[in-house]
Design a protein around this motif. Sequence first.
Motif, PDB file in Angstrom:
ATOM      1  N   TYR A  18      -8.095  -1.839  -7.103  1.00 60.29           N
ATOM      2  CA  TYR A  18      -6.657  -1.696  -7.324  1.00 60.29           C
ATOM      3  C   TYR A  18      -6.355  -0.739  -8.466  1.00 60.29           C
ATOM      4  O   TYR A  18      -5.424   0.076  -8.393  1.00 60.29           O
ATOM      5  CB  TYR A  18      -6.049  -3.073  -7.621  1.00 60.29           C
ATOM      6  CG  TYR A  18      -4.573  -3.042  -7.962  1.00 60.29           C
ATOM      7  CD1 TYR A  18      -3.614  -2.831  -6.973  1.00 60.29           C
ATOM      8  CD2 TYR A  18      -4.132  -3.231  -9.276  1.00 60.29           C
ATOM      9  CE1 TYR A  18      -2.262  -2.816  -7.278  1.00 60.29           C
ATOM     10  CE2 TYR A  18      -2.782  -3.208  -9.583  1.00 60.29           C
ATOM     11  CZ  TYR A  18      -1.856  -3.004  -8.588  1.00 60.29           C
ATOM     12  OH  TYR A  18      -0.510  -2.973  -8.903  1.00 60.29           O
ATOM     13  N   GLN A  22      -4.102   2.994 -10.396  1.00 55.90           N
ATOM     14  CA  GLN A  22      -3.162   2.472 -11.384  1.00 55.90           C
ATOM     15  C   GLN A  22      -3.543   2.845 -12.814  1.00 55.90           C
ATOM     16  O   GLN A  22      -2.671   3.049 -13.665  1.00 55.90           O
ATOM     17  CB  GLN A  22      -3.072   0.953 -11.263  1.00 55.90           C
ATOM     18  CG  GLN A  22      -2.434   0.458  -9.976  1.00 55.90           C
ATOM     19  CD  GLN A  22      -0.957   0.785  -9.884  1.00 55.90           C
ATOM     20  OE1 GLN A  22      -0.261   0.845 -10.891  1.00 55.90           O
ATOM     21  NE2 GLN A  22      -0.478   1.018  -8.669  1.00 55.90           N
ATOM     22  N   ASN A 171       2.504  -8.300  -3.444  1.00 60.53           N
ATOM     23  CA  ASN A 171       1.794  -7.151  -2.882  1.00 60.53           C
ATOM     24  C   ASN A 171       0.967  -6.422  -3.935  1.00 60.53           C
ATOM     25  O   ASN A 171       0.078  -5.640  -3.593  1.00 60.53           O
ATOM     26  CB  ASN A 171       2.785  -6.172  -2.238  1.00 60.53           C
ATOM     27  CG  ASN A 171       3.417  -6.726  -0.987  1.00 60.53           C
ATOM     28  OD1 ASN A 171       2.833  -7.583  -0.316  1.00 60.53           O
ATOM     29  ND2 ASN A 171       4.603  -6.262  -0.658  1.00 60.53           N
ATOM     30  N   HIS A 172       1.280  -6.690  -5.213  1.00 54.05           N
ATOM     31  CA  HIS A 172       0.514  -6.102  -6.319  1.00 54.05           C
ATOM     32  C   HIS A 172      -0.359  -7.156  -7.006  1.00 54.05           C
ATOM     33  O   HIS A 172      -0.679  -7.023  -8.182  1.00 54.05           O
ATOM     34  CB  HIS A 172       1.474  -5.454  -7.323  1.00 54.05           C
ATOM     35  CG  HIS A 172       2.117  -4.204  -6.800  1.00 54.05           C
ATOM     36  ND1 HIS A 172       1.534  -2.962  -6.923  1.00 54.05           N
ATOM     37  CD2 HIS A 172       3.277  -4.018  -6.114  1.00 54.05           C
ATOM     38  CE1 HIS A 172       2.320  -2.047  -6.368  1.00 54.05           C
ATOM     39  NE2 HIS A 172       3.374  -2.671  -5.862  1.00 54.05           N
ATOM     40  N   HIS A 173      -0.706  -8.203  -6.252  1.00 56.99           N
ATOM     41  CA  HIS A 173      -1.646  -9.242  -6.698  1.00 56.99           C
ATOM     42  C   HIS A 173      -1.078 -10.162  -7.780  1.00 56.99           C
ATOM     43  O   HIS A 173      -1.842 -10.870  -8.446  1.00 56.99           O
ATOM     44  CB  HIS A 173      -2.946  -8.623  -7.218  1.00 56.99           C
ATOM     45  CG  HIS A 173      -3.608  -7.678  -6.251  1.00 56.99           C
ATOM     46  ND1 HIS A 173      -4.373  -8.117  -5.196  1.00 56.99           N
ATOM     47  CD2 HIS A 173      -3.594  -6.327  -6.177  1.00 56.99           C
ATOM     48  CE1 HIS A 173      -4.809  -7.075  -4.514  1.00 56.99           C
ATOM     49  NE2 HIS A 173      -4.356  -5.976  -5.075  1.00 56.99           N
TER      50      HIS A 173
END
Length: 213
Positions: A18, A22, A171-173
């Motif tokens: 991820y 980022q 959706n971004h954990h």
Amino acid sequence: MGTAHKDSKEQASSMDQYYKFQSKIYDLTRWSFLFGRVEVIKDIPLERNASIKILEVGCGTGFNTKILAETFPAAEIKAYEVSTDMVDIASKKVAPFGQRVQVVHEPYGQDAEGQNGQYDAILFSYSLTMINPQWEDLLKQAKKDLKVGGYIAVVDFHDSKQGWFKSHMGNHHVRMDGHLRPFLRDNFEPIVNKVRSAYMGVWEYISFVGKKQ
């Protein structure tokens, strides 16, 4: 124990992937919604020039690690991070502090047996809501690793009444259902225990500093 170790490895691998992108935009963008990071460090009630030991879990790009090192100039600081890209950035950021600040590229808890009762303070800054389902295990380990009278400091997302925002963060954990605060309150003596609103109530975040009895 084997299953927990596997889950930790899978979580670390997921976060590593991820943050490959980022990490490149993290410091440019996170200031706009990761509120309270500086304040929670200032709220830790330890002598600023004391020779103490501080641990940070999920240090990211080293934003908080650098502030910890500046706020506590005599402290020995150990910071854990699972993302390879984040570790590279954080290591460069804290290099001026020399050997007293160490960035460790592994999930927190892997070498936990050798750390019990060592730390005066442990910081989780916007990391616990992304560590699922192991967040509770990490807080239990942090309690073991703190000295009696030591402090845990947590700043993180708390909750939102907006379904679309919860879905977006999922959706971004990020888990946002107010799950951290009750556990923290039940396991540490609250020194700071605040829920604050962000962007006119779109979401809330917590700022918690607690003492190990």
